[in-house]
Design a protein around this motif. Structure first.
Motif, PDB file in Angstrom:
ATOM      1  N   LEU A   1       0.856  -1.193   0.000  1.00  0.00           N
ATOM      2  CA  LEU A   1       0.000   0.000   0.000  1.00  0.00           C
ATOM      3  C   LEU A   1       0.886   1.234   0.000  1.00  0.00           C
ATOM      4  O   LEU A   1       2.079   1.165   0.349  1.00  0.00           O
ATOM      5  CB  LEU A   1      -0.988  -0.018   1.159  1.00  0.00           C
ATOM      6  CG  LEU A   1      -0.457   0.013   2.573  1.00  0.00           C
ATOM      7  CD1 LEU A   1      -0.415   1.438   3.078  1.00  0.00           C
ATOM      8  CD2 LEU A   1      -1.371  -0.821   3.464  1.00  0.00           C
TER       9      LEU A   1
ATOM     10  N   HIS B   1       4.590   0.901   1.304  1.00  0.00           N
ATOM     11  CA  HIS B   1       4.637  -0.085   2.388  1.00  0.00           C
ATOM     12  C   HIS B   1       4.646  -1.468   1.720  1.00  0.00           C
ATOM     13  O   HIS B   1       3.598  -1.944   1.259  1.00  0.00           O
ATOM     14  CB  HIS B   1       3.418   0.055   3.299  1.00  0.00           C
ATOM     15  CG  HIS B   1       3.272   1.437   3.876  1.00  0.00           C
ATOM     16  ND1 HIS B   1       3.681   1.772   5.138  1.00  0.00           N
ATOM     17  CD2 HIS B   1       2.771   2.584   3.324  1.00  0.00           C
ATOM     18  CE1 HIS B   1       3.434   3.061   5.365  1.00  0.00           C
ATOM     19  NE2 HIS B   1       2.884   3.578   4.266  1.00  0.00           N
TER      20      HIS B   1
ATOM     21  N   HIS C   1      -4.549   1.012  -2.011  1.00  0.00           N
ATOM     22  CA  HIS C   1      -4.348  -0.435  -2.160  1.00  0.00           C
ATOM     23  C   HIS C   1      -4.562  -0.764  -3.638  1.00  0.00           C
ATOM     24  O   HIS C   1      -5.246  -0.020  -4.336  1.00  0.00           O
ATOM     25  CB  HIS C   1      -5.362  -1.217  -1.321  1.00  0.00           C
ATOM     26  CG  HIS C   1      -5.240  -0.944   0.149  1.00  0.00           C
ATOM     27  ND1 HIS C   1      -4.712  -1.839   1.032  1.00  0.00           N
ATOM     28  CD2 HIS C   1      -5.583   0.144   0.885  1.00  0.00           C
ATOM     29  CE1 HIS C   1      -4.728  -1.326   2.250  1.00  0.00           C
ATOM     30  NE2 HIS C   1      -5.257  -0.113   2.191  1.00  0.00           N
TER      31      HIS C   1
ATOM     32  N   GLU D   1      -4.800   5.956   2.100  1.00  0.00           N
ATOM     33  CA  GLU D   1      -3.929   4.849   1.676  1.00  0.00           C
ATOM     34  C   GLU D   1      -4.445   4.296   0.360  1.00  0.00           C
ATOM     35  O   GLU D   1      -5.655   4.194   0.162  1.00  0.00           O
ATOM     36  CB  GLU D   1      -3.944   3.741   2.727  1.00  0.00           C
ATOM     37  CG  GLU D   1      -3.235   4.145   4.007  1.00  0.00           C
ATOM     38  CD  GLU D   1      -3.264   3.031   5.039  1.00  0.00           C
ATOM     39  OE1 GLU D   1      -4.048   2.073   4.873  1.00  0.00           O
ATOM     40  OE2 GLU D   1      -2.496   3.138   6.005  1.00  0.00           O
TER      41      GLU D   1
ATOM     42  N   SER E   1       1.106   5.463   0.977  1.00  0.00           N
ATOM     43  CA  SER E   1       0.538   6.594   1.729  1.00  0.00           C
ATOM     44  C   SER E   1       1.345   7.849   1.411  1.00  0.00           C
ATOM     45  O   SER E   1       2.468   7.763   0.900  1.00  0.00           O
ATOM     46  CB  SER E   1       0.575   6.303   3.236  1.00  0.00           C
ATOM     47  OG  SER E   1       1.910   6.161   3.668  1.00  0.00           O
TER      48      SER E   1
END
Ligand SMILES: O=P(O)(O)OC[C@H]1O[C@H](O)[C@H](O)[C@@H](O)[C@@H]1O
Length: 292
Positions: free
Chosen positions: A175, A219, A200, A198, A177
């Motif tokens: 993900l 991430h 995805h 975020e 951010s």
């Protein structure tokens, strides 16, 4: 790409070797802090791996190394326009031969600077005189800076991007951010959208985020790491993953290779940079890996 497979042309310093790979000249960097490779065709960084870390920059296993084409993966330099604003797509810088301007090294890393100036060929595509200096600082962190100077006698403007492809273990378990909430969705005719904090991934993603923060963080949960991307001199961050169907349609991507990559691009997209004669502007991206 296995950097050991590059054939040596000449040794520039303890850390830098000029090599040949499928007809292209490549600068191979081998330093106690990191390994990297930069193709002079495109001024294109094609590998970057800090010591004791997995590869950070993604390169397609089917990348084509050809003077007529852009390399799929690495950090293509999109300049002096982004996307299909004119032909060729993403501008001519990623298709041009850059020249070595300067190199230095010390115990923290290596600095390599490349130069691209206007020529008869560039002026037929874009009728302006310019100088681009592209500087790579390679160590525990990576910083790439593109400084553009107007060497002409009239104003002109440009856009573009440092179109970085990042390696991830699994895009479905990744993900992002820090890219802000507002974006133009290129998969829906560039309509303005508001998203979540975020991002995805579950399908083709092609978004121009118009109010990005610093840093944007990837991430990568399966690699148990975070890749922080800090951009300067930009107005947008483009986030792209082609997903299955588009990957399959591209000759230089394997059918499933979208699973291990994501592009986070420092872009001048919304507001072209206008330069008066003699003025310069720098677009840069800095990449740092943090372990969970
Ligand atoms: O295939 P290329 O010309 O290298 O472009 C690859 C991608 O670049 C950017 O991320 C654009 O937002 C995408 O729309 C485009 O598909």
């Amino acid at each position: 790409m296995d950097l050991r497979n590059l054939s040596t042309i000449s040794v520039l310093s303890d850390a830098i070797t000029v090599c040949e790979y499928q007809g292209l000249k490549v600068l191979r960097v081998s330093h106690p802090q990191a390994e990297a490779a930069i193709s002079l065709h495109g001024g294109h960084l094609i590998c970057y791996q800090p010591t004791d870390e997995q590869a950070v920059i993604w390169l397609s296993e089917k990348a084509e190394f050809d003077h007529q084409k852009a390399i799929r993966g690495g950090i293509p330099v999109c300049w002096p326009w982004f996307g299909k604003a004119a032909a060729p797509s993403h501008g001519f810088a990623r298709l041009s031969e850059w020249h070595l301007q300067e190199h230095r090294e010390n115990e923290t890393g290596v600095m390599i600077s490349l130069r691209l100036e206007d020529s008869d060929a560039t002026r037929t595509l874009w009728p302006h005189k310019f100088q681009n200096l592209l500087t790579f600082e390679i160590g525990r962190e990576l910083r790439v800076s593109l400084t553009t100077t107007n060497t002409d006698s009239h104003h002109w403007s440009y856009s573009g991007a440092l179109h970085t492809y990042f390696t991830v273990a699994d895009i479905r378990d990744t993900l992002i951010s820090g890219m802000g909430k507002h974006f133009l969705d290129s998969t829906q005719g560039n309509i303005a959208c508001e998203g979540e904090k975020e991002l995805h991934f579950s399908g083709e993603t092609d978004r121009v985020y118009t109010s990005p923060k610093n840093p944007i963080t990837i991430h990568d949960r399966r690699h148990q790491r975070q890749v922080q991307v800090s951009n300067e001199g930009h107005d947008s961050a483009v986030i792209w993953n082609p997903w299955q169907a588009l990957s399959t349609s591209m000759t230089d991507m394997a059918d499933t290779s979208f699973e291990t990559m994501v592009c986070v691009e420092a872009a001048i997209h919304e507001f072209p940079v206008e330069l008066a004669p003699g003025q310069s502007h720098t677009l840069s991206t800095q990449v740092r890996v943090q372990r969970n």
